[in-house]
Design a protein around this motif. Structure first.
Motif, PDB file in Angstrom:
ATOM      1  N   THR A  20       0.853  -1.187   0.000  1.00  0.00           N
ATOM      2  CA  THR A  20       0.000   0.000   0.000  1.00  0.00           C
ATOM      3  C   THR A  20       0.891   1.240   0.000  1.00  0.00           C
ATOM      4  OG1 THR A  20      -1.860   1.063   1.115  1.00  0.00           O
ATOM      5  CG2 THR A  20      -0.202   0.042   2.532  1.00  0.00           C
ATOM      6  N   HIS A  21       0.307   2.412  -0.228  1.00  0.00           N
ATOM      7  CA  HIS A  21       1.101   3.615  -0.509  1.00  0.00           C
ATOM      8  C   HIS A  21       2.171   3.915   0.529  1.00  0.00           C
ATOM      9  CE1 HIS A  21      -1.002   6.353   2.377  1.00  0.00           C
ATOM     10  NE2 HIS A  21      -1.911   5.397   2.269  1.00  0.00           N
ATOM     11  N   ASP A  31      -2.796  -2.363  -3.722  1.00  0.00           N
ATOM     12  CA  ASP A  31      -4.175  -1.909  -3.536  1.00  0.00           C
ATOM     13  C   ASP A  31      -4.511  -0.682  -4.395  1.00  0.00           C
ATOM     14  OD1 ASP A  31      -2.767   0.087  -2.306  1.00  0.00           O
ATOM     15  OD2 ASP A  31      -3.665  -0.180  -0.311  1.00  0.00           O
ATOM     16  N   SER A  37      -3.461   2.285  -4.062  1.00  0.00           N
ATOM     17  CA  SER A  37      -3.525   3.535  -3.310  1.00  0.00           C
ATOM     18  C   SER A  37      -2.450   4.522  -3.757  1.00  0.00           C
ATOM     19  CB  SER A  37      -3.391   3.255  -1.800  1.00  0.00           C
ATOM     20  OG  SER A  37      -2.183   2.559  -1.540  1.00  0.00           O
TER      21      SER A  37
END
Lengths: 489, 286
Positions: free
Chosen positions: B135-136, B158, B160
């Motif tokens: 994720t980010h 994801d 993001s």
């Protein structure tokens, strides 16, 4: 132990010959396989002095010639017999910096004791046990005196590796007044004495004590410092300002057999197994963070002293079956008899004339067993030992959880590879002048296993001392302006 | 002892340490690593060097909390000391002017990639970097990697941040768009490096991977780190950590990394339990 050691009379020689050699008291083998305490517990003073009485005090003692460092054995034993333990230690330390260690791990049965005149009609004087007694007695009382140091010379020597060769070399040079720094790659000093030889054979407190003695002589110790990586030999001369370098980097490169399955999880080099347990104290997991998992059945390949250490360590870690796999017989085993006997008492399953063909593993990659071939002895080979020959169709399988390869070590190449101009032999060992131990690079000396290949603690110590003489001569010439420090870049 | 000058949590469970180690800082080359033992009872673990500052006498380490040892480190701070830091170990990355180099980094692997990308750029290469994470916030060192690269491409599982998907998706697109690079350097979890290697093998692109095996001494003494490369046994600590990714037996590497999984699990749980007890007892952790 009593606080005082009372001397005993010098007996007529025939009387001395009648006294039998005293056995070394040991922890009971049923008990000791559950602990890492020292197996041999040492003589008490009474035993030590009666053992000392056995020495014939030969005018031309062969034992001294049998000792790689030439300890004046009759002299130290005579002082002990008279109850002068401190004097006996002074005598020992004239030639041997590490008597508590050598008294434990030297193969006396091949060196001083094998030539003992008493052995011609009985059993040799227990020289090693007496050496140990003297060193232990003094250590227990904190009376070991720091040897006198010569005034500072202003010369600086770098010692690479803090094993027996480096420690002995450092002690000699410090005594001569030189400023000595020992560089050690691991976080603790001692080399093989710390990572290799187990606690139950050489308690680490003894090694630490000897290293503290060096500290008190002004020797500087730099751990976490890898010559060849953190700094090169060239930089030791030209950036760190050293006037001579001693390479005592040992035999730290593990050999594997090259048989199928050797990379399965659970196949370890003896170095890894022993380092995890001795240096990293994996036997005390989880208090110490480093794990080791021998499992229920452990096979150790090889039958030298390192193999004995692995077998007996596995036993102490709780392995139910510990199996020694060796392609020759007990007679050819390079281990000390004492170590073999201790291992046999500890119910190690010795499979003589057995050669490993393959390691078996499961789908997850874990070791499950080994394929073994039975051997028989044929004609003598180059080493003079009868060559093991496979018996056709004799292969069989054993189930094991761990396999430890204890088939020898080669020279670690980190320092040598990074030192241009250093001449090595075809095995990767450093070539050094047999007299001075100077290498192909003036001012760079080498000794111990890195020169000879894997050998003994005492030979490495002897080499360290010998190199110190060579270094002294080099420093003298350097001071006189007859030579110059080498440039390696 | 080695003084920690600062610790900063740069992402959840990712810590950046600046450690005083002048001799290591002076000698460090891209691709090399250190062995760290946080305290006297600790384990010796290999950690890659994200940056070295010879003038300041410091090295920067990026540590991801995965087990007890790294969790312990995550609670240490500026002013604390590591018992042992040794290095720089391993063979440095072979840096020269190749042309175009794609640097692929995943998770904690982005940290050792940073000096390699910077070195490749300094040698005149066009450096295109692909960074990925779950994720980010787990795509670490974005600004540093941006500075060390000509262009940067981000992916997250994801979506993001950057492109949704894996680094291999971004790599496929990049090669399709720009043509074959002269070299790919992949550092990250073993499964990621294996996936990159499989992809570039088909495309005939030279690829290096930096391996993260279990080590004890880090100087070639124990052999715990051994891997199979081109059918030959190699020691990651001295022969590596970088190897031709197409020759590496990643399956073996992945298996060998699981060697002490039960012990690691037990140590982690015990550690977390202790932390809870301390927290309840009012003890303060930094």
């Amino acid at each position: 132990m009593a606080d005082e050691v009372r001397g005993v009379p010098e007996l007529p020689k025939p009387e001395r010959m009648k006294i039998p050699r005293h056995a070394m008291p040991t922890q009971d083998h049923h008990v000791r396989i559950h602990n890492f305490d020292e197996v041999a517990t040492g003589y008490d003073p009474e035993t030590a002095l009666v053992e000392a009485q056995r020495c014939l005090q030969c005018a031309n003692p062969p034992c001294v010639k049998g000792c790689p460092v030439g300890i004046d054995i009759p002299a130290f034993i005579d002082r002990l017999r008279q109850g002068d333990v401190a004097g006996a230690l002074v005598k020992l330390k004239e030639t041997n910096t590490l008597p508590a260690i050598c008294g434990r791990v030297c193969p006396q049965e091949e060196q001083c004791e094998v030539v003992c005149v008493v052995a011609k009609r009985g059993e040799a004087v227990a020289i090693g046990r007496l050496e140990r007694f003297v060193a232990d007695w003094e250590r227990a009382r904190g009376q070991a005196s720091t040897p006198e140091l010569a005034p500072p010379t202003g010369m600086r020597v770098a010692i690479v590796g803090s094993g027996p060769a480096g420690l002995a070399c450092a002690a000699e040079l410090a005594r001569a007044g030189h400023a000595v720094t020992i560089f050690e790659a691991l976080h603790k000093p001692g080399g093989v004495l710390v990572y290799g030889i187990p606690q139950f054979r050489l308690p680490k407190e003894i090694v630490n004590y000897e290293i503290e003695a060096l500290n008190s002589m002004g020797v500087t110790l730099r751990g976490d410092f890898v010559i060849g990586k953190t700094a090169t030999v060239h930089e030791l001369f030209w950036e760190f300002g050293f006037d001579a370098v001693f390479l005592g980097t040992g035999a730290g490169l593990p050999y594997f057999l090259g048989i199928p399955g050797e990379n399965y999880i659970g196949v370890l080099s003896a170095n890894e197994f022993l380092t995890r347990v001795n240096l990293m104290k994996a036997y005390d997991f989880p208090r110490h963070d480093t794990p080791v998992r021998p499992g229920r059945r452990v096979a150790v390949v090889g039958s030298g002293n390192v193999a004995m250490d692995c077998l007996r360590t596995a036993k102490r870690l709780g392995a139910e079956e510990v199996i020694c796999i060796y392609r020759r017989t007990r007679n050819e085993s390079p281990a000390r008899r004492e170590e073999l006997e201790h291992a046999e008492e500890e119910a190690i399953d010795f499979r003589w004339l057995s050669a490993p063909l393959a390691v078996r593993g499961n789908a997850e990659g874990f070791v499950t067993g080994m394929q073994i071939q039975r051997m028989e002895l044929g004609e003598p080979d180059a080493s003079g030992r009868r060559r093991p020959v496979p018996i056709a169709g004799s292969e069989y399988e054993i189930a094991v959880d761990t396999v430890v390869m204890a088939i020898g070590q080669g020279p670690n190449p980190l320092a040598t590879r990074s030192t241009p101009g250093l001449t090595l032999n075809r095995h990767g060992n450093i070539v050094a002048d047999p007299e001075t131990l100077q290498t192909s690079i003036p001012g760079v000396f080498a000794g111990g296993d890195i020169v000879t290949g894997a050998a003994t603690v005492i030979l490495a110590m002897g080499a360290g001392k010998q190199a110190a003489r060579g270094i002294q001569a080099w420093l003298d010439k350097l001071k006189a302006g007859e030579v110059e420090k080498p440039r390696l870049e | 002892m080695f003084a920690i000058e600062s610790r900063e949590e740069i992402a959840p469970r990712f810590h950046r340490f600046v450690v005083r180690a002048p001799e290591i800082a002076r000698k460090h080359r891209p691709g090399q690593f250190v062995i760290v033992m946080p305290d006297e009872l600790g384990e010796r673990i290999p950690l890659t060097i994200a940056h070295a500052d010879p003038a300041a006498g410091t090295i920067t380490l990026v540590v991801q909390e995965v087990g007890k040892t790294t969790m312990t480190m995550g609670r240490m701070n500026g002013g604390d000391q590591f018992a042992s830091v040794v290095g720089p170990l391993g063979t440095p990355t072979h840096i020269e002017h190749f042309g175009t180099v794609i640097c692929v980094g995943g998770g904690a692997g982005i940290a050792p990639l940073l000096p390699i990308a910077a070195g490749m750029k300094a040698a005149g290469n066009t450096v295109l970097s692909i960074l990925g994470g779950r994720t980010h916030e787990l795509v670490i060192l974005q600004s540093e990697m941006t500075a060390a690269s000509d262009e940067i491409f981000l992916t997250t599982d994801d979506g993001s941040l950057g492109r949704k998907g894996l680094v291999t998706h971004a790599l496929a697109d990049l090669v399709a768009e720009r043509g074959k690079p002269d070299l790919v350097v992949a550092i990250g979890p073993a499964v990621m490096m294996r996936a990159v290697a499989e992809q570039t093998r088909g495309l005939g692109i030279k690829t290096w991977a930096s391996l993260n095996s279990i080590m004890v001494d880090g100087t070639g003494m124990c052999g715990a780190c051994r891997v199979s490369v081109g059918g030959q046994t190699k020691f990651v600590c001295v022969d590596g950590p970088e190897f031709d990714a197409h020759e590496v037996d990643f399956e073996l590497l992945v298996k060998r990394l699981r060697m002490y999984l039960p012990e690691e699990q037990a140590a982690r749980e015990r550690y977390l339990e202790e932390c809870r007890c301390h927290a309840e007892g009012g003890a303060h952790h930094g």
